[in-house]
Design a protein around this motif. Structure first.
Motif, short mmCIF file in Angstrom:
data_model
loop_
_atom_site.label_atom_id
_atom_site.label_comp_id
_atom_site.label_asym_id
_atom_site.label_seq_id
_atom_site.Cartn_x
_atom_site.Cartn_y
_atom_site.Cartn_z
N VAL A 89 -0.29 -4.07 6.27
CA VAL A 89 -1.45 -3.17 6.21
C VAL A 89 -1.55 -2.46 7.56
N PRO A 90 -1.13 -1.18 7.61
CA PRO A 90 -1.16 -0.47 8.89
C PRO A 90 -2.57 -0.10 9.31
N ASP A 91 -2.83 -0.29 10.60
CA ASP A 91 -4.07 0.21 11.20
C ASP A 91 -3.86 1.64 11.67
N ILE A 92 -2.63 1.91 12.14
CA ILE A 92 -2.26 3.23 12.64
C ILE A 92 -0.88 3.57 12.07
N ALA A 93 -0.71 4.79 11.59
CA ALA A 93 0.58 5.23 11.07
C ALA A 93 0.97 6.55 11.72
N PHE A 94 2.23 6.65 12.11
CA PHE A 94 2.83 7.89 12.61
C PHE A 94 3.86 8.30 11.58
N SER A 95 3.75 9.52 11.05
CA SER A 95 4.69 9.96 10.03
C SER A 95 5.20 11.37 10.31
N ASP A 96 6.50 11.53 10.17
CA ASP A 96 7.12 12.85 10.25
C ASP A 96 6.71 13.63 9.00
N TYR A 97 6.61 14.94 9.14
CA TYR A 97 6.31 15.77 7.97
C TYR A 97 7.54 15.92 7.09
N ASP A 98 8.66 16.34 7.67
CA ASP A 98 9.89 16.57 6.91
C ASP A 98 10.81 15.37 7.02
N GLN A 107 3.31 12.47 1.45
CA GLN A 107 3.41 11.81 0.15
C GLN A 107 3.05 10.33 0.24
N ILE A 108 3.23 9.71 1.39
CA ILE A 108 2.94 8.28 1.55
C ILE A 108 1.49 8.02 1.95
N PHE A 109 0.77 9.06 2.37
CA PHE A 109 -0.59 8.87 2.88
C PHE A 109 -1.53 8.21 1.86
N PRO A 110 -1.51 8.59 0.57
CA PRO A 110 -2.40 7.91 -0.39
C PRO A 110 -2.14 6.40 -0.46
N LEU A 111 -0.88 5.97 -0.38
CA LEU A 111 -0.56 4.54 -0.41
C LEU A 111 -1.06 3.85 0.86
N ILE A 112 -0.92 4.52 2.00
CA ILE A 112 -1.46 3.96 3.25
C ILE A 112 -2.97 3.82 3.14
N ARG A 113 -3.63 4.85 2.63
CA ARG A 113 -5.10 4.82 2.49
C ARG A 113 -5.54 3.77 1.47
N GLU A 114 -4.71 3.53 0.45
CA GLU A 114 -5.02 2.50 -0.54
C GLU A 114 -4.98 1.12 0.13
N LYS A 115 -4.01 0.90 1.01
CA LYS A 115 -3.87 -0.37 1.71
C LYS A 115 -4.97 -0.55 2.76
N ASN A 116 -5.32 0.54 3.44
CA ASN A 116 -6.36 0.50 4.47
C ASN A 116 -7.05 1.86 4.52
N PRO A 117 -8.20 1.99 3.87
CA PRO A 117 -8.90 3.28 3.84
C PRO A 117 -9.25 3.81 5.23
N LYS A 118 -9.35 2.92 6.22
CA LYS A 118 -9.70 3.34 7.58
C LYS A 118 -8.48 3.52 8.48
N ALA A 119 -7.29 3.48 7.90
CA ALA A 119 -6.08 3.66 8.71
C ALA A 119 -6.13 5.02 9.41
N PHE A 120 -5.67 5.03 10.64
CA PHE A 120 -5.60 6.27 11.43
C PHE A 120 -4.20 6.82 11.25
N ILE A 121 -4.08 8.01 10.66
CA ILE A 121 -2.77 8.58 10.34
C ILE A 121 -2.50 9.78 11.23
N CYS A 122 -1.34 9.74 11.87
CA CYS A 122 -0.90 10.84 12.73
C CYS A 122 0.33 11.49 12.10
N LEU A 123 0.22 12.76 11.81
CA LEU A 123 1.34 13.53 11.26
C LEU A 123 2.10 14.19 12.41
N MET A 124 3.42 14.01 12.42
CA MET A 124 4.26 14.58 13.47
C MET A 124 5.19 15.62 12.85
N SER A 125 5.51 16.65 13.63
CA SER A 125 6.45 17.65 13.16
C SER A 125 7.03 18.43 14.33
N ALA A 126 8.21 18.99 14.11
CA ALA A 126 8.81 19.89 15.09
C ALA A 126 8.29 21.30 14.91
#
Length: 159
Positions: A89-98, A107-126
């Motif tokens: 169950v992630p508290d914080i997630a860093f995810s690449d866009y591509d 695409q994975i964000f809904p599953l992360i939010r399902e596991k932990n609605p308060k998870a802090f998600i950071c989207l990374m991209s070039a």
């Protein structure tokens, strides 16, 4: 990976993670600490980016007395789904866009939010024109060294 940092005398750090108190304190030169690990998920198809973000996270938490962190890395959405299915169950997630020509990090964000609605998600991209897509924050990969510690500070302040 789990990092545990011993508490130094006469220092106090307090923050909340998913409602659990993480603290370290000193009293009469006796160290007392209660630790609840912070779970971090790093998703990127480039291993050197995953490793770099992992190093930045480890360095950040090594400076917080009494902290503990568990880091899981995924090079694809399939691996990320497997990690989440294993009760991580992630508290914080860093995810690449591509992640691939067809797989996009959001695409994975809904599953992360399902596991932990308060998870802090950071989207990374070039690319600089990517919208957060249900993420809390967006950072350019060219600014990871500067922004990852800022994002972690922000995530812990909101927890």
């Amino acid at each position: 990976m789990r990092v545990q940092v011993p508490l130094r005398p006469h220092q106090l750090t307090v923050f909340r993670i998913r409602g659990s108190l993480v603290h370290g304190s000193t009293k009469n030169n006796t160290t007392q600490k209660e630790t609840h690990p912070v779970n971090i998920l790093i998703i990127d198809d480039q291993s050197f980016i995953r490793e770099f973000v992992s190093e930045l996270v480890t360095d950040f938490f090594s400076k917080i007395e009494g902290s503990s962190v568990t880091i899981k890395e995924a090079g694809s959405l399939g691996v990320a789904r497997t990690i989440l299915a294993e009760e991580f169950v992630p508290d914080i997630a860093f995810s690449d866009y591509d992640l691939s020509p067809v797989d996009k990090g959001p695409q994975i964000f809904p599953l992360i939010r399902e596991k932990n609605p308060k998870a802090f998600i950071c989207l990374m991209s070039a690319r600089d024109r990517v919208l957060p897509n249900n993420a809390n924050v967006f950072i350019m990969k060219t600014r990871l060294e500067e922004r990852v510690p800022q994002v972690l500070t922000q995530a812990l302040a909101l927890a």
